[in-house]
Scaffold this motif. Structure first.
Motif, PDB file in Angstrom:
ATOM      1  N   ARG A   1    -122.922 -65.520  76.752  1.00 35.26           N
ATOM      2  CA  ARG A   1    -122.066 -65.335  75.568  1.00 35.26           C
ATOM      3  C   ARG A   1    -120.635 -64.981  75.980  1.00 35.26           C
ATOM      4  O   ARG A   1    -119.682 -65.452  75.377  1.00 35.26           O
ATOM      5  CB  ARG A   1    -122.641 -64.250  74.664  1.00 35.26           C
ATOM      6  CG  ARG A   1    -123.839 -64.724  73.878  1.00 35.26           C
ATOM      7  CD  ARG A   1    -124.387 -63.637  72.987  1.00 35.26           C
ATOM      8  NE  ARG A   1    -125.463 -64.173  72.167  1.00 35.26           N
ATOM      9  CZ  ARG A   1    -126.463 -63.442  71.695  1.00 35.26           C
ATOM     10  NH1 ARG A   1    -126.520 -62.147  71.944  1.00 35.26           N
ATOM     11  NH2 ARG A   1    -127.390 -64.007  70.959  1.00 35.26           N
ATOM     12  N   ILE A   2    -120.501 -64.143  76.998  1.00 36.59           N
ATOM     13  CA  ILE A   2    -119.169 -63.782  77.493  1.00 36.59           C
ATOM     14  C   ILE A   2    -118.464 -65.023  78.037  1.00 36.59           C
ATOM     15  O   ILE A   2    -117.302 -65.287  77.716  1.00 36.59           O
ATOM     16  CB  ILE A   2    -119.272 -62.688  78.582  1.00 36.59           C
ATOM     17  CG1 ILE A   2    -119.763 -61.384  77.967  1.00 36.59           C
ATOM     18  CG2 ILE A   2    -117.924 -62.498  79.287  1.00 36.59           C
ATOM     19  CD1 ILE A   2    -120.213 -60.350  78.990  1.00 36.59           C
ATOM     20  N   LEU A   3    -119.175 -65.784  78.851  1.00 35.15           N
ATOM     21  CA  LEU A   3    -118.582 -67.008  79.413  1.00 35.15           C
ATOM     22  C   LEU A   3    -118.220 -67.995  78.314  1.00 35.15           C
ATOM     23  O   LEU A   3    -117.155 -68.629  78.347  1.00 35.15           O
ATOM     24  CB  LEU A   3    -119.553 -67.648  80.415  1.00 35.15           C
ATOM     25  CG  LEU A   3    -119.824 -66.842  81.680  1.00 35.15           C
ATOM     26  CD1 LEU A   3    -120.955 -67.473  82.477  1.00 35.15           C
ATOM     27  CD2 LEU A   3    -118.575 -66.705  82.519  1.00 35.15           C
ATOM     28  N   ARG A   4    -119.073 -68.131  77.343  1.00 36.86           N
ATOM     29  CA  ARG A   4    -118.841 -69.072  76.234  1.00 36.86           C
ATOM     30  C   ARG A   4    -117.650 -68.632  75.381  1.00 36.86           C
ATOM     31  O   ARG A   4    -116.831 -69.462  74.985  1.00 36.86           O
ATOM     32  CB  ARG A   4    -120.113 -69.187  75.380  1.00 36.86           C
ATOM     33  CG  ARG A   4    -120.041 -70.239  74.311  1.00 36.86           C
ATOM     34  CD  ARG A   4    -120.170 -71.644  74.895  1.00 36.86           C
ATOM     35  NE  ARG A   4    -120.212 -72.558  73.777  1.00 36.86           N
ATOM     36  CZ  ARG A   4    -119.439 -73.615  73.669  1.00 36.86           C
ATOM     37  NH1 ARG A   4    -118.623 -73.945  74.626  1.00 36.86           N
ATOM     38  NH2 ARG A   4    -119.518 -74.383  72.616  1.00 36.86           N
ATOM     39  N   ALA A   5    -117.535 -67.341  75.086  1.00 33.12           N
ATOM     40  CA  ALA A   5    -116.401 -66.837  74.313  1.00 33.12           C
ATOM     41  C   ALA A   5    -115.092 -67.121  75.052  1.00 33.12           C
ATOM     42  O   ALA A   5    -114.096 -67.534  74.438  1.00 33.12           O
ATOM     43  CB  ALA A   5    -116.546 -65.338  74.065  1.00 33.12           C
ATOM     44  N   THR A   6    -115.098 -66.928  76.355  1.00 31.53           N
ATOM     45  CA  THR A   6    -113.915 -67.201  77.169  1.00 31.53           C
ATOM     46  C   THR A   6    -113.575 -68.689  77.149  1.00 31.53           C
ATOM     47  O   THR A   6    -112.418 -69.078  77.000  1.00 31.53           O
ATOM     48  CB  THR A   6    -114.160 -66.715  78.614  1.00 31.53           C
ATOM     49  OG1 THR A   6    -114.528 -65.341  78.576  1.00 31.53           O
ATOM     50  CG2 THR A   6    -112.932 -66.882  79.466  1.00 31.53           C
ATOM     51  N   GLU A   7    -114.590 -69.524  77.284  1.00 32.94           N
ATOM     52  CA  GLU A   7    -114.396 -70.976  77.259  1.00 32.94           C
ATOM     53  C   GLU A   7    -113.841 -71.441  75.911  1.00 32.94           C
ATOM     54  O   GLU A   7    -112.901 -72.238  75.851  1.00 32.94           O
ATOM     55  CB  GLU A   7    -115.727 -71.669  77.541  1.00 32.94           C
ATOM     56  CG  GLU A   7    -115.675 -73.173  77.492  1.00 32.94           C
ATOM     57  CD  GLU A   7    -117.063 -73.799  77.642  1.00 32.94           C
ATOM     58  OE1 GLU A   7    -117.155 -75.020  77.450  1.00 32.94           O
ATOM     59  OE2 GLU A   7    -118.033 -73.079  77.935  1.00 32.94           O
ATOM     60  N   LEU A   8    -114.404 -70.940  74.820  1.00 28.63           N
ATOM     61  CA  LEU A   8    -113.951 -71.333  73.485  1.00 28.63           C
ATOM     62  C   LEU A   8    -112.515 -70.886  73.230  1.00 28.63           C
ATOM     63  O   LEU A   8    -111.717 -71.630  72.648  1.00 28.63           O
ATOM     64  CB  LEU A   8    -114.888 -70.776  72.409  1.00 28.63           C
ATOM     65  CG  LEU A   8    -116.285 -71.397  72.374  1.00 28.63           C
ATOM     66  CD1 LEU A   8    -117.184 -70.637  71.406  1.00 28.63           C
ATOM     67  CD2 LEU A   8    -116.217 -72.872  72.018  1.00 28.63           C
ATOM     68  N   TYR A   9    -112.175 -69.679  73.681  1.00 30.32           N
ATOM     69  CA  TYR A   9    -110.795 -69.218  73.532  1.00 30.32           C
ATOM     70  C   TYR A   9    -109.851 -70.124  74.320  1.00 30.32           C
ATOM     71  O   TYR A   9    -108.796 -70.513  73.833  1.00 30.32           O
ATOM     72  CB  TYR A   9    -110.630 -67.758  73.978  1.00 30.32           C
ATOM     73  CG  TYR A   9    -109.180 -67.381  74.032  1.00 30.32           C
ATOM     74  CD1 TYR A   9    -108.462 -67.170  72.853  1.00 30.32           C
ATOM     75  CD2 TYR A   9    -108.494 -67.314  75.241  1.00 30.32           C
ATOM     76  CE1 TYR A   9    -107.112 -66.877  72.878  1.00 30.32           C
ATOM     77  CE2 TYR A   9    -107.149 -67.018  75.273  1.00 30.32           C
ATOM     78  CZ  TYR A   9    -106.463 -66.801  74.092  1.00 30.32           C
ATOM     79  OH  TYR A   9    -105.108 -66.530  74.130  1.00 30.32           O
ATOM     80  N   GLY A  10    -110.238 -70.466  75.549  1.00 30.08           N
ATOM     81  CA  GLY A  10    -109.405 -71.341  76.378  1.00 30.08           C
ATOM     82  C   GLY A  10    -109.161 -72.693  75.715  1.00 30.08           C
ATOM     83  O   GLY A  10    -108.050 -73.216  75.740  1.00 30.08           O
ATOM     84  N   ARG A  11    -110.189 -73.242  75.108  1.00 28.22           N
ATOM     85  CA  ARG A  11    -110.041 -74.530  74.409  1.00 28.22           C
ATOM     86  C   ARG A  11    -109.104 -74.407  73.214  1.00 28.22           C
ATOM     87  O   ARG A  11    -108.269 -75.262  72.963  1.00 28.22           O
ATOM     88  CB  ARG A  11    -111.394 -75.043  73.939  1.00 28.22           C
ATOM     89  CG  ARG A  11    -112.243 -75.582  75.051  1.00 28.22           C
ATOM     90  CD  ARG A  11    -113.537 -76.132  74.502  1.00 28.22           C
ATOM     91  NE  ARG A  11    -114.414 -76.543  75.577  1.00 28.22           N
ATOM     92  CZ  ARG A  11    -115.631 -76.977  75.395  1.00 28.22           C
ATOM     93  NH1 ARG A  11    -116.137 -77.050  74.183  1.00 28.22           N
ATOM     94  NH2 ARG A  11    -116.372 -77.343  76.414  1.00 28.22           N
ATOM     95  N   ARG A  12    -109.269 -73.305  72.459  1.00 27.02           N
ATOM     96  CA  ARG A  12    -108.416 -73.081  71.282  1.00 27.02           C
ATOM     97  C   ARG A  12    -106.960 -72.916  71.702  1.00 27.02           C
ATOM     98  O   ARG A  12    -106.053 -73.477  71.092  1.00 27.02           O
ATOM     99  CB  ARG A  12    -108.902 -71.845  70.533  1.00 27.02           C
ATOM    100  CG  ARG A  12    -108.102 -71.548  69.291  1.00 27.02           C
ATOM    101  CD  ARG A  12    -108.741 -70.423  68.490  1.00 27.02           C
ATOM    102  NE  ARG A  12    -107.802 -69.978  67.493  1.00 27.02           N
ATOM    103  CZ  ARG A  12    -107.566 -68.720  67.212  1.00 27.02           C
ATOM    104  NH1 ARG A  12    -108.226 -67.767  67.831  1.00 27.02           N
ATOM    105  NH2 ARG A  12    -106.692 -68.392  66.300  1.00 27.02           N
ATOM    106  N   LEU A  13    -106.739 -72.165  72.755  1.00 28.44           N
ATOM    107  CA  LEU A  13    -105.386 -71.953  73.264  1.00 28.44           C
ATOM    108  C   LEU A  13    -104.776 -73.263  73.743  1.00 28.44           C
ATOM    109  O   LEU A  13    -103.620 -73.571  73.440  1.00 28.44           O
ATOM    110  CB  LEU A  13    -105.411 -70.930  74.400  1.00 28.44           C
ATOM    111  CG  LEU A  13    -104.073 -70.571  75.029  1.00 28.44           C
ATOM    112  CD1 LEU A  13    -103.149 -69.934  74.001  1.00 28.44           C
ATOM    113  CD2 LEU A  13    -104.290 -69.614  76.197  1.00 28.44           C
TER     114      LEU A  13
END
Length: 160
Positions: free
Chosen positions: A13-25
């Motif tokens: 979940r931590i890795l996924r949250a980081t990945e999703l934020y990176g994509r949004r940014l």
């Protein structure tokens, strides 16, 4: 479900949250989290040197140089020779760079920092201990990493 599975789910979940934020940014600002953080640091101080950035972000000079080059090519950062020490280069954020900083989505690490700093001292110490232990379990304690929650843009040497 046993604790091992629960721990793996939490890590994912931590890795996924980081990945999703990176994509949004990337979609909204056209930047990586690390690039945004460089712009934020320089914008906060008005100007900065590559050495100051390297020290503050905890990464090598080579890593910072690569980030500066990318931001300069995008027209978000400029280099200027210091008037007091010709060997030193000052970095400044351009008007377009300031607009990117202002328009970027709320950084994931800001949410983390706010909540982490609101914790009791003993909770912070426990959290740091657990995270350092986790890094050790993943043989990641020697990886050059800045205090920016991000995925991607990691070279074969593990540098951000």
């Amino acid at each position: 479900m046993d604790r091992t599975d629960k721990s793996l789910i939490a890590l994912r979940r931590i890795l996924r949250a980081t990945e999703l934020y990176g994509r949004r940014l990337a979609k909204e600002a056209g930047l990586t989290a690390v690039q945004l953080r460089v712009l934020q640091i320089v914008a906060e101080s008005g100007r900065s040197t590559p050495k100051e950035l390297s020290d503050r972000m905890g990464v090598t000079q080579a890593t910072i140089t690569a980030l500066i080059n990318k931001l300069e090519r995008k027209g978000l950062l400029t280099r200027q020779r210091s008037e007091t020490d010709r060997r030193q280069t000052n970095l400044m954020v351009t008007a377009e760079g300031h607009a990117k900083v202002d328009d970027a989505p709320d950084p994931l690490q800001q949410r983390y920092v706010q909540q982490f700093e609101a914790m009791e001292d003993w909770e912070q110490a426990m959290m740091v201990s657990v995270l350092e232990r986790l890094a050790g379990m993943l043989d990641a304690e020697e990886i050059d990493a800045s205090p920016v929650l991000t995925v991607g843009e990691i070279s074969s040497h593990g540098k951000v």
